[in-house]
Design a protein around this motif. Structure first.
Motif, PDB file in Angstrom:
ATOM      1  N   VAL A   1      34.602  36.649  41.273  1.00 47.08           N
ATOM      2  CA  VAL A   1      35.626  36.383  40.258  1.00 47.08           C
ATOM      3  C   VAL A   1      35.719  37.602  39.344  1.00 47.08           C
ATOM      4  O   VAL A   1      34.813  38.431  39.291  1.00 47.08           O
ATOM      5  CB  VAL A   1      35.300  35.116  39.431  1.00 47.08           C
ATOM      6  N   ARG A   2      36.822  37.697  38.589  1.00 49.55           N
ATOM      7  CA  ARG A   2      37.023  38.791  37.635  1.00 49.55           C
ATOM      8  C   ARG A   2      37.249  38.209  36.247  1.00 49.55           C
ATOM      9  O   ARG A   2      37.950  37.196  36.089  1.00 49.55           O
ATOM     10  CB  ARG A   2      38.235  39.645  38.020  1.00 49.55           C
ATOM     11  N   ILE A   3      36.680  38.865  35.234  1.00 51.76           N
ATOM     12  CA  ILE A   3      36.812  38.378  33.863  1.00 51.76           C
ATOM     13  C   ILE A   3      37.322  39.474  32.944  1.00 51.76           C
ATOM     14  O   ILE A   3      37.063  40.667  33.171  1.00 51.76           O
ATOM     15  CB  ILE A   3      35.469  37.847  33.323  1.00 51.76           C
ATOM     16  N   SER A   4      38.055  39.078  31.931  1.00 53.67           N
ATOM     17  CA  SER A   4      38.320  39.914  30.763  1.00 53.67           C
ATOM     18  C   SER A   4      38.056  39.053  29.547  1.00 53.67           C
ATOM     19  O   SER A   4      38.160  37.824  29.610  1.00 53.67           O
ATOM     20  CB  SER A   4      39.764  40.432  30.755  1.00 53.67           C
TER      21      SER A   4
ATOM     22  N   PHE B   1      27.094  35.028  44.156  1.00 50.14           N
ATOM     23  CA  PHE B   1      28.210  34.961  43.211  1.00 50.14           C
ATOM     24  C   PHE B   1      28.270  36.286  42.452  1.00 50.14           C
ATOM     25  O   PHE B   1      27.251  36.783  41.948  1.00 50.14           O
ATOM     26  CB  PHE B   1      27.996  33.802  42.234  1.00 50.14           C
ATOM     27  N   PHE B   2      29.470  36.866  42.346  1.00 50.22           N
ATOM     28  CA  PHE B   2      29.663  38.122  41.642  1.00 50.22           C
ATOM     29  C   PHE B   2      30.734  37.945  40.560  1.00 50.22           C
ATOM     30  O   PHE B   2      31.758  37.292  40.786  1.00 50.22           O
ATOM     31  CB  PHE B   2      30.129  39.226  42.600  1.00 50.22           C
TER      32      PHE B   2
ATOM     33  N   TYR C   1      44.259  33.324  45.115  1.00 53.14           N
ATOM     34  CA  TYR C   1      43.744  33.500  43.757  1.00 53.14           C
ATOM     35  C   TYR C   1      44.626  32.812  42.712  1.00 53.14           C
ATOM     36  O   TYR C   1      45.854  32.805  42.814  1.00 53.14           O
ATOM     37  CB  TYR C   1      43.644  34.984  43.410  1.00 53.14           C
ATOM     38  N   ASN C   2      43.960  32.245  41.722  1.00 61.60           N
ATOM     39  CA  ASN C   2      44.602  31.775  40.492  1.00 61.60           C
ATOM     40  C   ASN C   2      43.967  32.518  39.324  1.00 61.60           C
ATOM     41  O   ASN C   2      42.854  33.049  39.443  1.00 61.60           O
ATOM     42  CB  ASN C   2      44.394  30.276  40.288  1.00 61.60           C
TER      43      ASN C   2
ATOM     44  N   THR D   1      40.001  35.365  36.832  1.00 62.37           N
ATOM     45  CA  THR D   1      40.712  35.326  38.100  1.00 62.37           C
ATOM     46  C   THR D   1      39.722  34.946  39.191  1.00 62.37           C
ATOM     47  O   THR D   1      38.632  35.532  39.281  1.00 62.37           O
ATOM     48  CB  THR D   1      41.354  36.689  38.415  1.00 62.37           C
ATOM     49  N   TYR D   2      40.083  33.982  40.054  1.00 58.79           N
ATOM     50  CA  TYR D   2      39.132  33.375  40.981  1.00 58.79           C
ATOM     51  C   TYR D   2      39.885  32.818  42.193  1.00 58.79           C
ATOM     52  O   TYR D   2      41.081  32.487  42.113  1.00 58.79           O
ATOM     53  CB  TYR D   2      38.385  32.233  40.285  1.00 58.79           C
ATOM     54  N   PRO D   3      39.227  32.678  43.335  1.00 58.08           N
ATOM     55  CA  PRO D   3      39.849  32.011  44.480  1.00 58.08           C
ATOM     56  C   PRO D   3      39.886  30.502  44.247  1.00 58.08           C
ATOM     57  O   PRO D   3      38.952  29.936  43.661  1.00 58.08           O
ATOM     58  CB  PRO D   3      38.922  32.349  45.649  1.00 58.08           C
TER      59      PRO D   3
END
Length: 408
Positions: free
Chosen positions: A243-246, A261-262, A200-201, A231-233
């Protein structure tokens, strides 16, 4: 002989600078009414756009757009010989967008009635200006962001500035990240195949930073607003992409029927079916995350609740799940296109946008004013320009350091 394009361009430039004579003003309005297509071309002229962006001062007289039924009624009444009553509509001046001068033929009639005019984009229909309101004192200025200050946190914890990646940087999993000439961040495959382990980056775009966009290794593209992170692979392995978002992001997802895709944020999950959508996940008083669909389909889940959105719908996920139809999608993605869009927006929502874009803190000295705003403004406007426009509604501010104080 018909005057040239250059002649009308000069007239329009003079209007923006407020240097036209009355006769020239009448000639300009006659041209707008008679040749609207040429006028539209003029409004796309780079010189005119640049001149508008300078925020040239207009006359003190004001014109509410002809779309306002109160003014339109008065114009039509005058045209029919019924006389004109005095109209004092509420007005908030917000200058900057190229559509600033796009008025209707009905508006041109007002000039022929003797008004020196300026098209005002922002009009708070629910707030009257006090009679005799004096001009607000200038506030300390702060420039709009001129570059992005985004960083990428690698899997080993190293933080690198996006601007430093022109030559590319290996990230593992046979991928490298590079910042292209246009500023876009992109993950590219190198020789070999990706392994099974997810690496992850995190792309972080701080407050007070221009929008940054990234192309992920699967070809999906994401734009991040100021005060946001993703945040994503570095490479999507397995049977899904997650992926994760803020903060806030706009997504254009590459379709892959075998790898859904999530996007997640805390307990909320958006399942994407090949689509364009926006997620606003900033912390807010309502405690909700807003997912707006522009194209395709998404499924939003949180707390045991689930909805599937159609284009033009917005899911507001928090303590409950609500779906809003016929959302103004242009307003939702205005940030991506370089604009503030304050149409029917409450003061706290306006202030949150300013906090993120200018990297300031907003404090209310008294009760939060109950007012809504209407209109658009370019996001490259300095903070003082935005505040000046908002103050015309009767809301006043003062600046102390990096703090914007809303006065009672």
């Amino acid at each position: 002989m018909q005057p040239s394009y250059a002649y009308y361009k000069e007239l329009l430039s003079g209007f923006i600078r407020n240097t036209l004579t009355e006769a020239e003003g009448r000639e300009l309005y006659a041209f707008i009414a008679a040749q609207p297509s040429v006028y539209e071309q003029l409004m796309e002229d780079p010189d005119i756009i640049a001149l508008i962006a300078l925020g040239a001062e207009s006359s003190d007289a004001v014109l509410v757009p002809a779309a306002d039924h109160r003014v339109r009624t008065q114009v039509l009444a005058h045209a029919n010989g019924e006389g004109v009553q005095t109209v004092t509509p509420p007005v908030v001046a917000m200058k900057g967008r190229k559509t600033l001068l796009r008025w209707s033929v009905a508006a041109a009639v007002l000039v022929l009635l003797g008004f020196t005019t300026w098209f005002l984009l922002l009009q708070p229909r629910q707030h009257q200006l006090a009679q005799g309101t004096t001009a607000a004192k200038p506030v300390a200025d702060k420039a709009a962001p001129v570059r992005n200050r985004a960083t990428i946190t690698l899997a080993n914890g190293t933080v690198v500035a996006v601007d430093s990646l022109r030559q590319g940087l290996a990230t593992g999993q046979f991928t490298r990240v590079v910042t292209r000439q246009d500023g876009q961040v992109a993950y590219e495959q190198t020789n070999g195949g990706a392994g099974q382990e997810l690496v992850y980056n995190t792309l972080s775009n701080p407050r007070g930073s221009k929008v940054v966009d990234i192309t992920l290794s699967d070809g999906s593209r994401v734009w991040l607003n100021a005060g946001s992170s993703l945040t994503y692979p570095v490479a999507f392995t397995g049977n899904e992409r997650r992926v994760r978002i803020s903060g806030e992001g706009y997504f254009e997802i590459a379709p892959d029927a075998h790898k859904p895709f999530f996007v997640t944020r805390n307990e909320m999950e958006v399942q994407v079916l090949g689509t364009h959508f926006n997620i606003n996940a900033y912390d807010n008083a309502a405690g909700e995350t807003r997912t707006t669909l522009l194209e395709g389909a998404v499924r939003v889940k949180e707390g045991g609740q689930q909805v599937t959105l159609q284009p033009g719908q917005q899911a507001r996920a928090g303590a409950t799940m609500n779906v809003i139809s016929n959302v103004n999608v242009n307003q939702v993605v205005a940030w991506k296109n370089g604009y503030f869009n304050f149409e029917n927006m409450r003061l706290p929502d306006v202030m949150q946008q300013l906090e993120m874009w200018y990297d300031i803190s907003v404090v209310y000295e008294g009760a939060v004013p109950d007012i809504r705003f209407y209109g658009e403004l370019r996001r490259d406007t300095n903070l003082s320009g935005v505040i000046s426009a908002l103050e015309d509604s009767g809301v006043h501010f003062k600046v102390e350091g990096n703090k914007l104080i809303v006065l009672p």
